[in-house]
Design a protein around this motif. Structure first.
Motif, PDB file in Angstrom:
ATOM      1  N   ARG A   1       0.476  -1.485  -0.262  1.00  0.00           N
ATOM      2  CA  ARG A   1      -0.063  -0.354  -0.176  1.00  0.00           C
ATOM      3  C   ARG A   1       0.916   0.874  -0.144  1.00  0.00           C
ATOM      4  O   ARG A   1       2.689   0.903   0.020  1.00  0.00           O
ATOM      5  CB  ARG A   1      -1.127  -0.166   0.972  1.00  0.00           C
ATOM      6  CG  ARG A   1      -0.974  -1.045   2.128  1.00  0.00           C
ATOM      7  CD  ARG A   1       0.209  -0.694   2.809  1.00  0.00           C
ATOM      8  NE  ARG A   1       0.292   1.557   3.459  1.00  0.00           N
ATOM      9  CZ  ARG A   1       0.886   1.903   3.866  1.00  0.00           C
ATOM     10  NH1 ARG A   1       2.355   1.752   3.456  1.00  0.00           N
ATOM     11  NH2 ARG A   1       0.818   3.239   4.055  1.00  0.00           N
ATOM     12  N   GLY A   2       0.111   2.083   0.562  1.00  0.00           N
ATOM     13  CA  GLY A   2       1.049   3.876  -0.490  1.00  0.00           C
ATOM     14  C   GLY A   2       1.173   3.832  -1.303  1.00  0.00           C
ATOM     15  O   GLY A   2       1.404   3.059  -2.132  1.00  0.00           O
ATOM     16  N   ALA A   3       0.727   4.829  -2.148  1.00  0.00           N
ATOM     17  CA  ALA A   3       0.917   5.773  -3.926  1.00  0.00           C
ATOM     18  C   ALA A   3       1.898   5.068  -4.479  1.00  0.00           C
ATOM     19  O   ALA A   3       1.908   4.572  -5.097  1.00  0.00           O
ATOM     20  CB  ALA A   3      -0.027   6.923  -3.541  1.00  0.00           C
TER      21      ALA A   3
ATOM     22  N   ARG B   1      -7.596  -0.266  -6.757  1.00  0.00           N
ATOM     23  CA  ARG B   1      -7.595   0.582  -5.732  1.00  0.00           C
ATOM     24  C   ARG B   1      -7.794   2.283  -5.933  1.00  0.00           C
ATOM     25  O   ARG B   1      -6.965   2.790  -7.146  1.00  0.00           O
ATOM     26  CB  ARG B   1      -6.695   1.506  -4.700  1.00  0.00           C
ATOM     27  CG  ARG B   1      -6.385   0.320  -3.817  1.00  0.00           C
ATOM     28  CD  ARG B   1      -5.439   0.001  -2.543  1.00  0.00           C
ATOM     29  NE  ARG B   1      -5.899   0.988  -1.894  1.00  0.00           N
ATOM     30  CZ  ARG B   1      -5.235   1.363  -0.514  1.00  0.00           C
ATOM     31  NH1 ARG B   1      -4.165   1.036  -0.220  1.00  0.00           N
ATOM     32  NH2 ARG B   1      -6.473   2.441   0.038  1.00  0.00           N
TER      33      ARG B   1
ATOM     34  N   THR C   1       8.336   9.133   1.177  1.00  0.00           N
ATOM     35  CA  THR C   1       7.969  10.755   0.764  1.00  0.00           C
ATOM     36  C   THR C   1       8.522  11.625   2.560  1.00  0.00           C
ATOM     37  O   THR C   1       8.935  12.435   2.478  1.00  0.00           O
ATOM     38  CB  THR C   1       6.346  10.647   0.289  1.00  0.00           C
ATOM     39  OG1 THR C   1       5.673  10.415   0.809  1.00  0.00           O
ATOM     40  CG2 THR C   1       6.940  10.328  -0.890  1.00  0.00           C
TER      41      THR C   1
ATOM     42  N   GLN D   1      -2.452   1.379  10.200  1.00  0.00           N
ATOM     43  CA  GLN D   1      -0.872   2.626   9.434  1.00  0.00           C
ATOM     44  C   GLN D   1       0.931   2.902  10.057  1.00  0.00           C
ATOM     45  O   GLN D   1       1.641   2.513   9.642  1.00  0.00           O
ATOM     46  CB  GLN D   1      -0.955   2.798   7.986  1.00  0.00           C
ATOM     47  CG  GLN D   1      -1.561   1.725   7.491  1.00  0.00           C
ATOM     48  CD  GLN D   1      -3.160   2.408   6.767  1.00  0.00           C
ATOM     49  OE1 GLN D   1      -3.844   2.665   7.928  1.00  0.00           O
ATOM     50  NE2 GLN D   1      -3.984   2.022   6.068  1.00  0.00           N
TER      51      GLN D   1
ATOM     52  N   ASP E   1      -2.108  10.919  -1.447  1.00  0.00           N
ATOM     53  CA  ASP E   1      -2.313   9.539  -2.186  1.00  0.00           C
ATOM     54  C   ASP E   1      -2.929  10.687  -3.783  1.00  0.00           C
ATOM     55  O   ASP E   1      -2.452   9.922  -5.341  1.00  0.00           O
ATOM     56  CB  ASP E   1      -3.286   8.763  -2.002  1.00  0.00           C
ATOM     57  CG  ASP E   1      -2.547   8.583  -1.225  1.00  0.00           C
ATOM     58  OD1 ASP E   1      -2.743   9.054  -0.255  1.00  0.00           O
ATOM     59  OD2 ASP E   1      -2.515   6.869  -0.960  1.00  0.00           O
TER      60      ASP E   1
ATOM     61  N   ASN F   1      -5.402  12.311   1.800  1.00  0.00           N
ATOM     62  CA  ASN F   1      -4.168  11.493   2.039  1.00  0.00           C
ATOM     63  C   ASN F   1      -5.490  10.633   3.086  1.00  0.00           C
ATOM     64  O   ASN F   1      -6.362  10.920   3.331  1.00  0.00           O
ATOM     65  CB  ASN F   1      -3.160  12.066   2.753  1.00  0.00           C
ATOM     66  CG  ASN F   1      -1.898  11.298   3.165  1.00  0.00           C
ATOM     67  OD1 ASN F   1      -1.717  10.421   1.873  1.00  0.00           O
ATOM     68  ND2 ASN F   1      -1.984  11.726   4.698  1.00  0.00           N
ATOM     69  N   LYS F   2      -4.664   9.877   4.090  1.00  0.00           N
ATOM     70  CA  LYS F   2      -5.470   8.889   4.358  1.00  0.00           C
ATOM     71  C   LYS F   2      -6.593  10.220   5.501  1.00  0.00           C
ATOM     72  O   LYS F   2      -6.076  10.817   5.571  1.00  0.00           O
ATOM     73  CB  LYS F   2      -4.322   7.971   5.180  1.00  0.00           C
ATOM     74  CG  LYS F   2      -5.046   7.613   6.619  1.00  0.00           C
ATOM     75  CD  LYS F   2      -5.793   6.229   5.704  1.00  0.00           C
ATOM     76  CE  LYS F   2      -4.736   5.386   4.925  1.00  0.00           C
ATOM     77  NZ  LYS F   2      -6.335   4.746   4.219  1.00  0.00           N
TER      78      LYS F   2
HETATM   79  O1  MRU Z   1      -4.704   3.776   2.540  1.00  0.00           O
HETATM   80  P1  MRU Z   1      -2.795   3.448   2.704  1.00  0.00           P
HETATM   81  O2  MRU Z   1      -2.316   2.730   3.138  1.00  0.00           O
HETATM   82  O3  MRU Z   1      -1.766   3.564   0.835  1.00  0.00           O
HETATM   83  O4  MRU Z   1      -2.819   5.336   2.281  1.00  0.00           O
HETATM   84  C1  MRU Z   1      -1.962   5.548   2.253  1.00  0.00           C
HETATM   85  C2  MRU Z   1      -1.187   6.481   2.354  1.00  0.00           C
HETATM   86  O5  MRU Z   1      -2.446   7.624   2.673  1.00  0.00           O
HETATM   87  C3  MRU Z   1      -0.536   7.817   2.423  1.00  0.00           C
HETATM   88  O6  MRU Z   1       0.252   8.540   3.115  1.00  0.00           O
HETATM   89  C4  MRU Z   1       0.154   7.950   1.098  1.00  0.00           C
HETATM   90  O7  MRU Z   1       0.090   6.601  -0.123  1.00  0.00           O
HETATM   91  C5  MRU Z   1       1.012   8.928   0.798  1.00  0.00           C
HETATM   92  S1  MRU Z   1       2.375   8.043   0.584  1.00  0.00           S
HETATM   93  C6  MRU Z   1       3.727   7.873  -0.095  1.00  0.00           C
END
Ligand code: MRU
Length: 364
Positions: free
Chosen positions: A53-55, A90, A176, A203, A244, A254-255
């Motif tokens: 996970r993570g963009a 996603r 990041t 997370q 994201d 973002n999250k």
């Molecule tokens: O749902 P996730 O765990 O994929 O969400 C991740 C985030 O919100 C991160 O902050 C985002 O992807 C930036 S990661 C470099």
């Protein structure tokens, strides 16, 4: 980054030269487990079920998913179908679409017989570029941190609040938002990180605490609602998160919960920075609140919390009455006006159309 002294990326080509290894992030922090991806479906599942996970990492995994899919069928129609399958995994992180488009651009003009090797080459390039980009974000972010640290008179700790996990696990390496934190720590700035637990999947608790701990960065886990209180009491010098999807006008998605931290930061005059790689910018939209699709995930993630039980087994417990409904909005949008600055691989800019246009050629 290193895990117990051994350098790792979050995704890599296995020794056989074709299968792809990832770290199963659903098992962390309790178990460090490497999973092998051999098919397109396994790659799509790894993204959807959040083993990765993570963009940026979602984008990199999708690129390798295309490689795996092409090994079975390298025709135009198969390529288009696999790209659709991966894009549907996603909806919010725009790096997924970016990576798929980058793969298609290289692969579609090629004869079928040349596609597999070209795909592996492009996927490796996407990964290597991500590492270089995130290292550069760290360097620019480090200068921002130095300024805040100087303004504080270089006394005590530099207290940083972050949300979710935007560390090396969320990218191919470095991260990041956490990249400048690692670089500041390594440069001798006494950073201390407040880590939001980041419900529902935690997370922050599971991944950010694990990462920071492995690198020796001092940190403290707090519940998601603690940030406002900490800021009111002068315990946060700056906030930094990932994103994201960033609109051409500088809104950041973002999250879930990031927006509330930005609101609290604004009220308390705490700088709120967002760290992002170029591929996270969606040049096709301006208004994040209106135009970014927000992923709504299975409410199971809200109803149950996972952790290590008394028998040291990873298990989950339900936290609400069996018949109470729940909803699981995975992301929110922080409008550009609440963001102090965007930290990119090309430098730091205002969260605005003009700011981004000063660093990038739109849509490049
Ligand atoms: O749902 P996730 O765990 O994929 O969400 C991740 C985030 O919100 C991160 O902050 C985002 O992807 C930036 S990661 C470099």
């Amino acid at each position: 980054m290193k895990v117990d002294g051994k350098p790792y990326r979050s995704i890599w080509l296995a020794a056989d030269g074709w299968s792809v290894d990832i770290i199963d992030q659903t098992r962390l922090p309790h178990e460090f487990s490497v999973v092998k991806l051999e098919t397109l479906d396994q790659a799509a599942h790894a993204i959807k079920a959040m083993l990765v996970r993570g963009a940026p990492l979602i984008g990199a995994t999708a690129a390798y998913g295309v490689c795996l899919g092409l090994r079975t069928d390298a025709s135009d129609s198969a390529l288009r179908n696999m790209c659709e399958t991966l894009i549907a995994t996603r909806p919010t992180a725009v790096n997924l679409r970016w990576a798929i488009r980058a793969m298609q651009e290289v692969l579609l003009p090629l004869p079928e017989g040349d596609r597999v090797s070209a795909a592996y080459e492009k996927a490796a390039q996407i990964c290597d570029e991500d590492v270089a980009i995130n290292s550069a974000i760290g360097n620019h972010g480090l200068e921002v941190f130095r300024q805040v640290w100087r303004a504080k008179g270089q006394e005590g700790k530099l207290n940083i609040l972050t949300h979710c996990n935007a560390g090396w696990l969320a990218t191919v390496d470095w991260g990041t938002a956490l990249s400048p934190i690692y670089k500041a720590h390594d440069a001798g700035i006494p950073v201390h990180v407040w880590v939001d637990e980041t419900r529902p999947r935690n997370q922050g608790a599971h991944l950010t605490c694990w990462e920071l701990g492995k690198h020796g960065v001092p940190h403290t886990l707090v519940v998601d609602n603690a940030g406002g209180h900490l800021m009111q009491h002068g315990l946060v010098d700056l906030c930094i998160t990932g994103t994201d999807r960033t609109t051409a006008a500088g809104d950041v998605c973002n999250k879930i919960g990031t927006y509330l931290k930005a609101l609290a930061a604004k009220d308390n005059k705490v700088p709120f920075y967002v760290a992002l790689p170029g591929p996270t910018i969606d040049w096709e939209i301006d208004d994040g609140v209106k135009d970014i699709p927000i992923e709504i995930r299975d409410s199971h993630e809200v109803k149950y919390i996972q952790g290590l039980d008394r028998n040291r087994e990873v298990s989950e417990v339900r936290i609400l009455p069996e018949d109470s409904p729940s909803a699981n909005y995975a992301f929110d949008v922080t409008p550009a006006r609440m963001v102090t600055g965007l930290i990119t691989e090309r430098g730091v800019c205002a969260a605005s159309k003009e700011g981004l246009a000063g660093l990038y050629t739109p849509a490049s």
